[in-house]
Design a protein around this motif. Structure first.
Motif, PDB file in Angstrom:
ATOM      1  N   TYR A 152       0.829  -1.207   0.000  1.00 44.15           N
ATOM      2  CA  TYR A 152       0.000   0.000   0.000  1.00 44.15           C
ATOM      3  C   TYR A 152       0.864   1.258   0.000  1.00 44.15           C
ATOM      4  O   TYR A 152       0.578   2.213  -0.737  1.00 44.15           O
ATOM      5  CB  TYR A 152      -0.954   0.015   1.189  1.00 44.15           C
ATOM      6  N   THR A 189      -3.990  -1.894   6.569  1.00 48.62           N
ATOM      7  CA  THR A 189      -4.111  -1.612   5.137  1.00 48.62           C
ATOM      8  C   THR A 189      -5.573  -1.457   4.737  1.00 48.62           C
ATOM      9  O   THR A 189      -5.921  -0.568   3.943  1.00 48.62           O
ATOM     10  CB  THR A 189      -3.460  -2.725   4.314  1.00 48.62           C
ATOM     11  N   LEU A 226      -4.549  -5.310  -3.997  1.00 47.84           N
ATOM     12  CA  LEU A 226      -4.919  -5.217  -2.590  1.00 47.84           C
ATOM     13  C   LEU A 226      -6.423  -5.398  -2.401  1.00 47.84           C
ATOM     14  O   LEU A 226      -6.873  -6.147  -1.518  1.00 47.84           O
ATOM     15  CB  LEU A 226      -4.479  -3.866  -2.026  1.00 47.84           C
ATOM     16  N   LEU A 266      -7.704   1.491   2.576  1.00 47.44           N
ATOM     17  CA  LEU A 266      -8.538   1.193   1.409  1.00 47.44           C
ATOM     18  C   LEU A 266      -9.991   1.593   1.659  1.00 47.44           C
ATOM     19  O   LEU A 266     -10.677   2.052   0.744  1.00 47.44           O
ATOM     20  CB  LEU A 266      -8.447  -0.292   1.068  1.00 47.44           C
ATOM     21  N   LYS A 269      -3.040  -1.282  -6.308  1.00 50.96           N
ATOM     22  CA  LYS A 269      -4.291  -1.030  -5.589  1.00 50.96           C
ATOM     23  C   LYS A 269      -5.308  -2.130  -5.863  1.00 50.96           C
ATOM     24  O   LYS A 269      -5.969  -2.630  -4.933  1.00 50.96           O
ATOM     25  CB  LYS A 269      -4.866   0.328  -6.001  1.00 50.96           C
TER      26      LYS A 269
END
Length: 357
Positions: A57, A97, A72, A101, A69
């Protein structure tokens, strides 16, 4: 730029690509897994994967790489669909993380999960005497025990959610945990941190000055201070602990730039993940003004040593397997070495920080 950090940016990005590729595709088999949830493959939800996700990240945030991105988001969507494990100190790590997000995507399902886990950490997670977060992990309650790993694995997330939810009590809890852990884990002779403390018997187990455990403080503190504005007195206290640690680290650094897995035992093997985390934390602390400029050479020497441990395919070598609380120092010397997500990810953080120097 210090002359010891010799890679140009193009070379660094090329190495980063290989390190990320190996991080995503690590598989078990190199050693027999001893943890209830596998900690080698990125397809599991545990603390090594959490450290890996956060490093990805931060690299995404620096580069705006949409493919990272999307990796993830896909990772979290697949894990959530499979069913995520029981809440504990280590399984909390991926949530840091997810909190970023959740804010970036606006997804309420992400935010609701983060809120649920943060409230559990602050209000329900088992505590030791004096309110320390008990280092409960998958398969072990570790009653009465505080470990240095906890600050990175859980406390950073608690602080982050305090900021997102405007919950001052969460931020206060994060401050208390940092201060409480420093109180009980600091070796006053060296300024380094013992791996753990137990209130059941009131001792530091094997009195291990374990490298990776120490590096969670070095690496975690610089990210913590970047995340939150603390009272000046608290910041001063935390930074004084960092400088005491860094001073001893400079003294104990091996000739090749690495640190031994038992920091004060030159007969224990040198260990790459800790060295990478120290390099990241020290270099970032110098850049941010948390440590004096004189420490740049220490970080740069460690940086070069870690780069030398990355093979042509991007595998970071010389990394020790997950390490529980040792009752003897020999247990630390005997931990097997194999590629691990946190070896890849701490190296990724270090290389990303190197782009700033």
């Amino acid at each position: 730029m210090n002359t010891t950090i010799e890679l140009n940016k193009m070379e660094t990005h090329a190495i980063i690509e290989k390190v990320i590729g190996q991080l995503k595709h690590l598989q078990g088999g190199a050693v027999e897994e001893t943890c209830p949830i596998g900690i080698i493959s990125m397809e599991n939800w545990e603390w090594p994967q959490g450290v890996g996700l956060f490093s990805l990240y931060l690299y995404y945030r620096k580069t705006a790489r949409q493919d990272i991105k999307m990796y993830l988001i896909d990772w979290f969507d697949r894990r959530i669909a499979e069913g995520i494990p029981f809440k504990n100190v280590n399984t909390m790590c991926p949530m840091l993380t997810l909190s970023f997000l959740a804010e970036e995507t606006g997804r309420e399902d992400y935010m609701a999960l983060c809120r649920e886990w943060a409230e559990y950490a602050v209000k329900e997670m088992p505590r030791t005497e004096e309110g320390g977060i008990q280092h409960v992990v998958s398969g072990h309650l570790n009653e009465g025990e505080v470990w240095d790993d906890t600050l990175y694995m859980t406390v950073l997330f608690v602080c982050r959610m305090g900021l997102l939810l405007n919950e001052e009590s969460f931020i206060d809890e994060s401050v208390y945990q940092f201060l409480m852990h420093i109180k009980y884990l600091t070796d006053r002779r060296t300024g380094l941190l013992f791996h753990g403390w137990t209130f059941n018997g009131r001792h530091h187990f094997a009195e291990a000055l374990w490298a990776r455990g120490n590096s969670w403080y070095t690496a975690g503190l610089v990210d913590y201070l970047e995340m939150v504005e603390l009272p000046k007195s608290v910041e001063r206290h935390l930074l004084s602990a960092l400088e005491q640690q860094a001073s001893k680290l400079a003294e104990l650094q091996a000739e090749d730039g690495m640190w031994h897995t038992l920091l004060d035992d030159p007969n224990s093997y040198t260990e790459t993940s800790a060295t990478a985390a120290f390099a990241y934390g020290i270099l970032k602390a110098v850049r941010k003004g948390y440590l004096p400029e004189s420490y740049r050479e220490v970080g740069a020497k460690a940086y070069a040593a870690v780069v030398s441990q990355i093979d042509a395919e991007g595998v970071v070598n010389g990394v020790s397997y997950g390490t529980g609380m040792g009752r003897t120092l020999q247990e630390y010397r005997d931990i097997p070495i194999c590629p691990m997500p946190y070896g890849q990810s701490m190296t990724l953080l270090m290389l990303t920080e190197g782009l700033e120097h």
